[in-house]
Motif scaffolding. Structure first.
Motif, PDB file in Angstrom:
ATOM      1  N   VAL A 108       0.861  -1.188   0.000  1.00 18.47           N
ATOM      2  CA  VAL A 108       0.000   0.000   0.000  1.00 18.47           C
ATOM      3  C   VAL A 108       0.901   1.245   0.000  1.00 18.47           C
ATOM      4  O   VAL A 108       2.087   1.162   0.326  1.00 18.47           O
ATOM      5  CB  VAL A 108      -0.961   0.048   1.214  1.00 18.47           C
ATOM      6  CG1 VAL A 108      -1.891  -1.152   1.236  1.00 18.47           C
ATOM      7  CG2 VAL A 108      -0.207   0.164   2.522  1.00 18.47           C
ATOM      8  N   SER A 109       0.293   2.363  -0.343  1.00 16.28           N
ATOM      9  CA  SER A 109       1.045   3.616  -0.410  1.00 16.28           C
ATOM     10  C   SER A 109       1.618   3.972   0.960  1.00 16.28           C
ATOM     11  O   SER A 109       0.964   3.786   1.987  1.00 16.28           O
ATOM     12  CB  SER A 109       0.117   4.732  -0.886  1.00 16.28           C
ATOM     13  OG  SER A 109       0.673   5.985  -0.568  1.00 16.28           O
ATOM     14  N   ASP A 110       2.833   4.496   0.976  1.00 17.51           N
ATOM     15  CA  ASP A 110       3.409   4.946   2.250  1.00 17.51           C
ATOM     16  C   ASP A 110       3.156   6.439   2.463  1.00 17.51           C
ATOM     17  O   ASP A 110       3.678   7.038   3.392  1.00 17.51           O
ATOM     18  CB  ASP A 110       4.907   4.638   2.309  1.00 17.51           C
ATOM     19  CG  ASP A 110       5.705   5.462   1.306  1.00 17.51           C
ATOM     20  OD1 ASP A 110       5.087   6.217   0.523  1.00 17.51           O
ATOM     21  OD2 ASP A 110       6.938   5.344   1.289  1.00 17.51           O
ATOM     22  N   GLY A 111       2.330   7.034   1.597  1.00 19.73           N
ATOM     23  CA  GLY A 111       2.001   8.443   1.750  1.00 19.73           C
ATOM     24  C   GLY A 111       3.072   9.366   1.198  1.00 19.73           C
ATOM     25  O   GLY A 111       2.925  10.576   1.214  1.00 19.73           O
ATOM     26  N   GLU A 112       4.175   8.814   0.754  1.00 17.46           N
ATOM     27  CA  GLU A 112       5.255   9.657   0.208  1.00 17.46           C
ATOM     28  C   GLU A 112       5.619   9.220  -1.195  1.00 17.46           C
ATOM     29  O   GLU A 112       6.732   9.443  -1.653  1.00 17.46           O
ATOM     30  CB  GLU A 112       6.488   9.575   1.111  1.00 17.46           C
ATOM     31  CG  GLU A 112       6.334  10.373   2.375  1.00 17.46           C
ATOM     32  CD  GLU A 112       7.656  10.539   3.088  1.00 17.46           C
ATOM     33  OE1 GLU A 112       8.426   9.562   3.147  1.00 17.46           O
ATOM     34  OE2 GLU A 112       7.927  11.649   3.579  1.00 17.46           O
ATOM     35  N   GLY A 113       4.705   8.550  -1.860  1.00 16.46           N
ATOM     36  CA  GLY A 113       4.956   8.124  -3.228  1.00 16.46           C
ATOM     37  C   GLY A 113       5.583   6.748  -3.324  1.00 16.46           C
ATOM     38  O   GLY A 113       5.777   6.223  -4.415  1.00 16.46           O
ATOM     39  N   ILE A 116       4.706   0.268   0.929  1.00 16.04           N
ATOM     40  CA  ILE A 116       5.179  -0.591   2.020  1.00 16.04           C
ATOM     41  C   ILE A 116       4.329  -1.857   2.051  1.00 16.04           C
ATOM     42  O   ILE A 116       3.208  -1.877   1.551  1.00 16.04           O
ATOM     43  CB  ILE A 116       5.119   0.095   3.397  1.00 16.04           C
ATOM     44  CG1 ILE A 116       3.654   0.451   3.743  1.00 16.04           C
ATOM     45  CG2 ILE A 116       6.017   1.293   3.472  1.00 16.04           C
ATOM     46  CD1 ILE A 116       3.449   0.619   5.214  1.00 16.04           C
ATOM     47  N   ASP A 117       4.887  -2.911   2.652  1.00 16.69           N
ATOM     48  CA  ASP A 117       4.172  -4.183   2.771  1.00 16.69           C
ATOM     49  C   ASP A 117       3.268  -4.169   3.991  1.00 16.69           C
ATOM     50  O   ASP A 117       3.697  -3.775   5.079  1.00 16.69           O
ATOM     51  CB  ASP A 117       5.177  -5.339   2.918  1.00 16.69           C
ATOM     52  CG  ASP A 117       5.942  -5.581   1.626  1.00 16.69           C
ATOM     53  OD1 ASP A 117       5.425  -5.184   0.565  1.00 16.69           O
ATOM     54  OD2 ASP A 117       7.045  -6.143   1.687  1.00 16.69           O
ATOM     55  N   VAL A 118       2.031  -4.592   3.816  1.00 21.05           N
ATOM     56  CA  VAL A 118       1.137  -4.783   4.964  1.00 21.05           C
ATOM     57  C   VAL A 118       0.447  -6.139   4.819  1.00 21.05           C
ATOM     58  O   VAL A 118       0.260  -6.643   3.717  1.00 21.05           O
ATOM     59  CB  VAL A 118       0.061  -3.673   5.078  1.00 21.05           C
ATOM     60  CG1 VAL A 118       0.670  -2.333   5.414  1.00 21.05           C
ATOM     61  CG2 VAL A 118      -0.773  -3.579   3.822  1.00 21.05           C
TER      62      VAL A 118
ATOM     63  N   TRP B 152      -5.225  12.706   4.552  1.00 18.67           N
ATOM     64  CA  TRP B 152      -5.149  11.278   4.886  1.00 18.67           C
ATOM     65  C   TRP B 152      -5.118  11.089   6.401  1.00 18.67           C
ATOM     66  O   TRP B 152      -4.422  11.829   7.110  1.00 18.67           O
ATOM     67  CB  TRP B 152      -3.874  10.712   4.243  1.00 18.67           C
ATOM     68  CG  TRP B 152      -3.618   9.258   4.432  1.00 18.67           C
ATOM     69  CD1 TRP B 152      -4.531   8.248   4.369  1.00 18.67           C
ATOM     70  CD2 TRP B 152      -2.356   8.638   4.708  1.00 18.67           C
ATOM     71  NE1 TRP B 152      -3.920   7.039   4.570  1.00 18.67           N
ATOM     72  CE2 TRP B 152      -2.593   7.247   4.779  1.00 18.67           C
ATOM     73  CE3 TRP B 152      -1.062   9.119   4.882  1.00 18.67           C
ATOM     74  CZ2 TRP B 152      -1.569   6.330   5.032  1.00 18.67           C
ATOM     75  CZ3 TRP B 152      -0.042   8.200   5.122  1.00 18.67           C
ATOM     76  CH2 TRP B 152      -0.293   6.840   5.198  1.00 18.67           C
ATOM     77  N   TYR B 155      -2.250   5.299   8.394  1.00 17.63           N
ATOM     78  CA  TYR B 155      -2.617   3.887   8.290  1.00 17.63           C
ATOM     79  C   TYR B 155      -3.623   3.484   9.358  1.00 17.63           C
ATOM     80  O   TYR B 155      -3.588   3.980  10.479  1.00 17.63           O
ATOM     81  CB  TYR B 155      -1.385   2.998   8.453  1.00 17.63           C
ATOM     82  CG  TYR B 155      -0.358   3.199   7.384  1.00 17.63           C
ATOM     83  CD1 TYR B 155      -0.646   2.867   6.061  1.00 17.63           C
ATOM     84  CD2 TYR B 155       0.876   3.751   7.674  1.00 17.63           C
ATOM     85  CE1 TYR B 155       0.296   3.066   5.074  1.00 17.63           C
ATOM     86  CE2 TYR B 155       1.826   3.950   6.687  1.00 17.63           C
ATOM     87  CZ  TYR B 155       1.525   3.611   5.385  1.00 17.63           C
ATOM     88  OH  TYR B 155       2.448   3.817   4.408  1.00 17.63           O
ATOM     89  N   SER B 159      -1.588  -1.612  10.780  1.00 15.23           N
ATOM     90  CA  SER B 159      -0.353  -0.834  10.587  1.00 15.23           C
ATOM     91  C   SER B 159      -0.403   0.476  11.364  1.00 15.23           C
ATOM     92  O   SER B 159       0.215   1.461  10.985  1.00 15.23           O
ATOM     93  CB  SER B 159      -0.157  -0.553   9.094  1.00 15.23           C
ATOM     94  OG  SER B 159      -0.213  -1.747   8.368  1.00 15.23           O
ATOM     95  N   PRO B 165       3.453   9.721   7.241  1.00 12.59           N
ATOM     96  CA  PRO B 165       3.860  11.108   7.006  1.00 12.59           C
ATOM     97  C   PRO B 165       2.679  11.991   6.577  1.00 12.59           C
ATOM     98  O   PRO B 165       1.712  11.496   6.003  1.00 12.59           O
ATOM     99  CB  PRO B 165       4.876  10.993   5.865  1.00 12.59           C
ATOM    100  CG  PRO B 165       4.612   9.682   5.232  1.00 12.59           C
ATOM    101  CD  PRO B 165       4.041   8.790   6.271  1.00 12.59           C
ATOM    102  N   LYS B 167       1.944  14.629   4.072  1.00 10.57           N
ATOM    103  CA  LYS B 167       2.531  15.255   2.874  1.00 10.57           C
ATOM    104  C   LYS B 167       1.709  16.435   2.381  1.00 10.57           C
ATOM    105  O   LYS B 167       2.215  17.360   1.784  1.00 10.57           O
ATOM    106  CB  LYS B 167       2.609  14.223   1.739  1.00 10.57           C
ATOM    107  CG  LYS B 167       3.843  13.368   1.805  1.00 10.57           C
ATOM    108  CD  LYS B 167       4.011  12.614   0.518  1.00 10.57           C
ATOM    109  CE  LYS B 167       4.526  13.514  -0.611  1.00 10.57           C
ATOM    110  NZ  LYS B 167       4.593  12.819  -1.888  1.00 10.57           N
TER     111      LYS B 167
END
Lengths: 279, 238
Positions: A108-113, A116-118, B152, B155, B159, B165, B167
């Motif tokens: 899934v997106s890590d919010g910074e482009g 990451i694995d979940v 947003w 998570y 998670s 972050p 952004k």
């Protein structure tokens, strides 16, 4: 315009998957180490999970969709609904009653482009089978009865979509008349859609959304499947173009010689139409 | 004395508690906010409510540091609002990615005759004065078809402890207003409808018929001149 009805709890839509369970489905599909049967079952199970995800809200799951999976060829000359329970089930019943779930990892997106694995749970509603012959006509009869009953009860429904995944020709007759009967079952929002995915064991070039029989191999069966595939509605042409398919006017909802990538994308495009009409 | 009128209705076919729009206000402090939870994410209504409530609690946003405070505190509230462990497997699958929402907040200073507007996404503020109207963000009807910017939640389960972050940056503008001016805050379906055709006439009809505007929304939806979406609108006369 057709294929614009809003899909809601009071006006749900029907999605029918037909899966060939003949012996030859045990052969590997190009693009994977797995069999055609395994990849087709995975693709449908994943798609049921996608529908569940789209219908899931904080307060539970909303029945925007009803699903049926028809297997054919698991026993000679036989086709029937293969999900545990009723032949057609609301998405909430499937969410609450999978055969099992399996732990998987997704990105899934890590919010910074980045990604990451979940962990997540993959729902399984049926297992792959590759056993006998290809009674596609029996399966189409089963699908026709489900679709007819559905549209009679819900005349304003978003048109049902029937997605057929097979690797060979029907062993119980010519599917043409029944398939055309299905495509002529119409709600006020348009005709039922019949999509055909021919999966391959050979690494030949796939032919996706052809607009004419020219270019198809000199193979009677390939031409029959072209003939019994719905014209691709305009909205779906847009989805296909987004995936970089070169779509011409008159394109049919058909892929010949699909490998793993085409199989997955075909199901994705076929189910995006109804998903986009969710209230 | 500031007057506030508001309307928030779910899309046709949904129950009131399924409305994923949120609003909050404190007329004494000149605080007004609306937020539109993105319905394809999970617990979006709770996320929208966390944002509007926090905006009111912190007394508005006047600089980017305030916006970071708004998001951080809202995230804490959102995470506490869900009983993560009790969720069925398919809900857990969906909450991993968190929730998203647009946001529009206004602080109207009645002493300095200034207002500060903060926005992310396509919920709009209409400032009406004697010369016409100004809309924040500067949207046109055709702009509403694009995916809006969203805030947003970070998570969700499993998670929750991963670093999420922040952004997104909000647009923050400070402007002047005068006695007799009005403000309309609206989520996207209403904003788009207001901006189509004759905006001044539509805003006048909204102001005159505000108390029965819920019925008008039903009619507009049936005519398909307003998209079937959650609708929230707030009219402020400082």
């Amino acid at each position: 315009m057709s294929y614009e009805a809003e899909i809601s709890r009071t006006n749900p839509s029907l999605v029918v998957f037909m899966i060939d369970q003949s012996r030859s489905m045990s052969h590997k599909i190009p693009g994977s180490d797995n069999s055609k049967a395994r990849e087709a079952a995975d693709a449908i199970n994943r798609q049921i999970g996608e529908f569940i995800g789209r219908c899931t809200k904080a307060d539970g799951i909303r029945d925007y969709f009803y699903i049926s999976v028809i297997g054919y060829g698991f026993r000679a000359g036989t086709a029937q609904a293969i999900l545990r329970g009723e032949p057609v089930q609301p998405i909430s019943a499937l969410a609450n009653n999978p055969l099992r779930t399996e732990k998987r990892v997704t990105k899934v997106s890590d919010g910074e482009g980045g990604l990451i694995d979940v962990d997540y749970e993959l729902g399984i509603w049926f297992d792959p089978v590759a056993a006998s012959d290809t009674p596609m006509v029996h399966a189409l009869k089963f699908a026709r009865d489900l679709v007819k009953d559905w549209v009679e009860k819900r005349p304003d429904t978003y048109p049902p979509i029937v997605i057929n995944i097979s690797d060979g020709q029907a062993t119980d007759g010519d599917p043409t008349d029944l398939a055309k009967e299905i495509m002529n079952i119409a709600s006020t929002d348009g005709n039922t859609l019949l999509w055909n995915c021919h999966v391959s064991s050979s690494p030949g070039t796939p032919i996706t959304f052809p607009s004419s029989e020219e270019g198809l191999p000199e193979d009677k069966y390939a031409r029959i499947l072209f003939d019994i595939s719905s014209p691709l509605p305009e909205q779906y042409m847009g989805y296909a173009r987004e995936m970089s398919y070169n779509i011409s006017e008159g394109a049919r909802s058909y892929v010949y010689n699909a490998q793993l990538e085409q199989l997955i994308q075909f199901i994705d495009i076929g189910t995006r139409g109804p998903s986009g009409q969710m209230q | 004395m500031t007057s506030v009128r508001y309307l928030s209705v779910p899309k046709v076919g949904n129950r009131p508690n399924e409305n994923e729009d949120s609003f909050a206000f404190s007329e004494d402090r000149g605080i007004f906010a609306v937020s539109d939870g993105a319905s394809d994410s999970s617990f979006a209504g709770q996320w929208a409510r966390a944002l509007t409530a926090t905006f009111s609690e912190i007394g508005g946003v006047h600089e980017s540091g305030d916006f970071m405070t708004l998001v951080k505190r809202s995230r804490e509230i959102w995470k506490k609002s869900v009983e993560w462990g009790a969720l069925p497997w398919f809900v857990k699958n969906k909450v991993t990615g968190g929730a998203y929402a647009t946001f529009l907040g206004v602080h109207v200073n009645t002493s300095l005759y200034e207002f500060t507007v903060t926005f992310v996404g396509d919920s709009c503020l209409f400032h009406l004065d004697e010369s016409g109207y100004t809309v924040y963000p500067n949207m046109k009807p055709e702009d509403f078809k694009f995916n809006p910017k969203l805030i947003w939640s970070g998570y969700g389960y499993p998670s929750l402890e991963k670093v999420s972050p922040i952004k997104i940056e909000a647009s923050i503008s400070r402007r002047k207003w005068k006695n007799g001016d009005s403000f309309i805050l609206a989520t996207d379906a209403m904003s788009k409808w207001l901006l189509e055709d004759d905006p001044m006439e539509k805003m006048a009809s909204l102001i005159e018929g505000f108390d029965t505007f819920g019925e008008k929304v039903d009619q507009l939806r049936k005519e398909k001149t307003m998209r079937n979406d959650d609708v929230t609108v707030m009219l402020v006369n400082p």
